[in-house]
Design an enzyme around this catalytic site. Structure first.
Site, PDB file in Angstrom:
ATOM      1  N   ASP A   1     -23.827  38.068 -30.900  1.00 23.21           N
ATOM      2  CA  ASP A   1     -24.060  36.658 -31.274  1.00 23.21           C
ATOM      3  C   ASP A   1     -22.907  35.677 -31.012  1.00 23.21           C
ATOM      4  OD1 ASP A   1     -25.826  38.311 -32.585  1.00 23.21           O
ATOM      5  OD2 ASP A   1     -25.462  37.498 -34.568  1.00 23.21           O
TER       6      ASP A   1
ATOM      7  N   PHE B   1     -19.001  39.928 -39.613  1.00 26.13           N
ATOM      8  CA  PHE B   1     -20.297  39.593 -39.027  1.00 26.13           C
ATOM      9  C   PHE B   1     -20.396  38.096 -38.731  1.00 26.13           C
ATOM     10  CE2 PHE B   1     -23.457  43.275 -40.034  1.00 26.13           C
ATOM     11  CZ  PHE B   1     -22.625  44.159 -39.381  1.00 26.13           C
TER      12      PHE B   1
ATOM     13  N   ARG C   1     -26.662  37.300 -44.807  1.00 20.94           N
ATOM     14  CA  ARG C   1     -25.605  37.192 -43.801  1.00 20.94           C
ATOM     15  C   ARG C   1     -25.760  35.960 -42.911  1.00 20.94           C
ATOM     16  NH1 ARG C   1     -28.534  41.898 -42.534  1.00 20.94           N
ATOM     17  NH2 ARG C   1     -29.925  41.684 -40.750  1.00 20.94           N
ATOM     18  N   ASP C   2     -24.730  35.754 -42.103  1.00 17.37           N
ATOM     19  CA  ASP C   2     -24.734  34.739 -41.046  1.00 17.37           C
ATOM     20  C   ASP C   2     -24.728  33.304 -41.584  1.00 17.37           C
ATOM     21  OD1 ASP C   2     -25.082  37.117 -39.679  1.00 17.37           O
ATOM     22  OD2 ASP C   2     -27.200  36.773 -39.253  1.00 17.37           O
TER      23      ASP C   2
HETATM   24  C1  FRU Z   1     -27.715  39.270 -35.178  1.00 14.82           C
HETATM   25  C2  FRU Z   1     -26.862  40.138 -36.098  1.00 14.82           C
HETATM   26  C3  FRU Z   1     -26.413  39.326 -37.302  1.00 14.82           C
HETATM   27  C4  FRU Z   1     -25.163  40.032 -37.715  1.00 14.82           C
HETATM   28  C5  FRU Z   1     -24.583  40.454 -36.396  1.00 14.82           C
HETATM   29  C6  FRU Z   1     -23.807  41.734 -36.441  1.00 14.82           C
HETATM   30  O1  FRU Z   1     -27.745  39.685 -33.879  1.00 14.82           O
HETATM   31  O2  FRU Z   1     -27.597  41.272 -36.495  1.00 14.82           O
HETATM   32  O3  FRU Z   1     -27.380  39.212 -38.315  1.00 14.82           O
HETATM   33  O4  FRU Z   1     -24.287  39.214 -38.433  1.00 14.82           O
HETATM   34  O5  FRU Z   1     -25.656  40.570 -35.498  1.00 14.82           O
HETATM   35  O6  FRU Z   1     -23.125  41.959 -35.254  1.00 14.82           O
END
Ligand code: FRU
Length: 487
Positions: free
Chosen positions: A39, A98, A166-167
């Site tokens: 990402d 992440f 997350r994210d």
């Molecule tokens: C999306 C993801 C996110 C996570 C990251 C881990 O592609 O799965 O949700 O933060 O990749 O590398």
């Protein structure tokens, strides 16, 4: 300790870079310097430059404990690498830094991201995800906040999964920072949580901002929320979304959701949703607003659980970003256009006009790294199109079926990569089809009818496959075709 893991990663790259196999390396797309990337993270225009961070495992071309790689650019096309920004080196993020975002505050650049920690032996189930921050005076060297996490598991509401959160994407409205966080409801529906803060450190949960109605995937990864010409857009990457007609045929998808944001209540009332890209390889898009007022989106130009030829071949790298695309609102829909800066890299223009096609014609142009603009007049054709990266045995086929009103991207004979076909409905305009196509060594991005739809896919043809052909069943006319090498 902080310096050590970062230093180790940076030195590893420096000492191993020469081991890259460059055959499928792209000429004008961002890739990692070595190893694996996924990402885009922390995409921002900061102090006169675009900064793009990315999920990165520098040691091998496979996903591993995530670091944040970092590249900067003045024009979104030519990128230079900066030292790795984050390594998984504190208790809060020891098994991975992440995805996340960045934001400028008091001149400093803040990264807000997810700390991933394993809590048992089964890595698919035993983990914890909390949110933390890091900051930098110069946008290059980051210090992690000693009080991380800033959002701990006890700040996740009852109606959300405490593990899959997350994210974070952070933005500021009227002196308040807001965060959208990817989540699910533990019953198989993706959702987004909304938090707010005055200082990026103390966060309060506001509400579950939006949620799948049962059809939009299981976990909403990488949420992004922005306004464009007064319209609210929520962009998410739903996992395991089921196909709907010709859409959402990849294992995971991306959608942009239109609706109305009520920030006070923390509700995004959903009107509708569409794919962000209609091809094979497009995930986890993230947007940034630049100094020209443009909303730019960039995504990981791969798909999870797909076959990755550069990984399998031992090329020592895997993963690339799409071309940055400008997001434009037109008739309540999003259009995506390649950023205009790419025009500065056009070389060796070849321009052809009025080519009638009935059957198949070899074009007098070749290449593996170029932009192509074509306007087809369908005339009496039933089906027409163009074949890219062709040789005796290979071809990547873009077809327009007049009867079915479908545009089709087929990579069954594209070389050693994953195969398949993606289709999307497209209407001719005055019986014409307008394509802007970017080919770059192992990628194809097709902008259909001025960005109304985009199809993105990775292809891995052999070096000799550099020809182009056009074809038609019945009379068709190519009004104009312009090709530039992009170097
Ligand atoms: C999306 C993801 C996110 C996570 C990251 C881990 O592609 O799965 O949700 O933060 O990749 O590398």
């Amino acid at each position: 300790m902080v310096r050590d893991k970062l230093q180790e990663a940076n030195e590893f790259i420096k000492n191993n870079k020469h081991k890259l196999n460059k055959e499928y390396r792209l000429n004008y797309h961002l890739m990692g310097e070595y190893g694996w990337i996924n990402d885009p993270n922390g995409f921002i225009y900061y102090k006169g430059k675009y900064h793009l961070f990315y999920q990165h495992y520098p040691y091998e071309a496979v996903w591993g404990p995530m670091h944040w790689g970092h590249a900067v650019s003045e024009d979104l096309v030519k990128w230079s690498y900066e030292p790795i920004a984050l390594a998984p080196d504190t208790n809060f993020d020891k098994d991975g830094c992440f995805s996340g975002t960045s934001i400028e505050k008091d001149g400093k650049l803040y990264l807000v991201y997810t700390g991933h920690v394993y809590t048992g032996v089964d890595k698919s189930k035993d983990y914890k995800q909390t949110q933390g921050i890091a900051y930098s005076e110069n946008g290059i060297f980051f210090e992690k906040y000693h009080g991380n996490p800033v959002i701990n598991s006890n700040q996740i509401p009852e109606a959300a999964n405490k593990k899959d959160c997350r994210d974070p994407k952070v933005f500021k409205i009227d002196d308040i920072y807001y965060m959208v966080l990817g989540s699910n409801d533990e019953k198989g529906n993706g959702q987004v949580l909304l938090y707010k803060s005055k200082n990026l450190i103390n966060w309060d949960f506001v509400n579950i901002l939006a949620k799948s109605d049962g059809n939009i995937g299981t976990t909403w990864e990488c949420p992004d929320l922005f306004k464009i010409n007064g319209k609210d857009i929520l962009m998410v990457s739903p996992q395991y979304m089921k196909p709907q007609g010709n859409n959402y045929h990849n294992i995971h998808s991306t959608v942009y959701i239109t609706g109305n944001l009520d920030l006070k209540k923390g509700i995004f009332n959903i009107n509708g949703y569409n794919p962000v890209d209609y091809g094979f390889d497009f995930y986890a898009p993230q947007t940034a607003l630049d100094s020209k007022g443009r909303r730019i989106v960039v995504a990981w130009m791969e798909m999870w659980e797909s076959k990755f030829p550069t990984q399998e071949r031992g090329d020592n790298w895997c993963g690339a970003m799409t071309l940055p695309r400008e997001v434009v609102l037109k008739d309540n829909k999003l259009f995506f256009k390649p950023v205009s800066e790419i025009e500065n890299y056009r070389k060796n223009e070849v321009s052809l006009e009025n080519i009638s096609v009935n059957g198949e014609n070899l074009l007098p142009i070749t290449g593996d790294s170029y932009e192509l603009q074509i306007i087809f007049d369908a005339k009496h054709s039933k089906e027409f199109g163009i074949k890219l990266r062709t040789s005796e045995t290979e071809e990547t086929v873009l077809t327009y079926s007049v009867e079915d009103k479908l545009f089709i991207f087929n990579r069954d004979k594209s070389g050693i990569g994953p195969k398949g076909e993606r289709k999307t409905e497209v209407e001719l305009i005055d019986n014409k089809l307008n394509l802007q196509i970017f080919v770059d060594k192992s990628s194809v991005e097709v902008f259909i009818n001025e960005g109304e739809k985009v199809m993105t896919g990775r292809i891995y043809p052999s070096r000799e496959s550099i020809n182009l052909k056009v074809f038609s069943k019945g009379d068709c006319n190519i009004l104009s075709l312009i090709k530039w090498d992009i170097k």
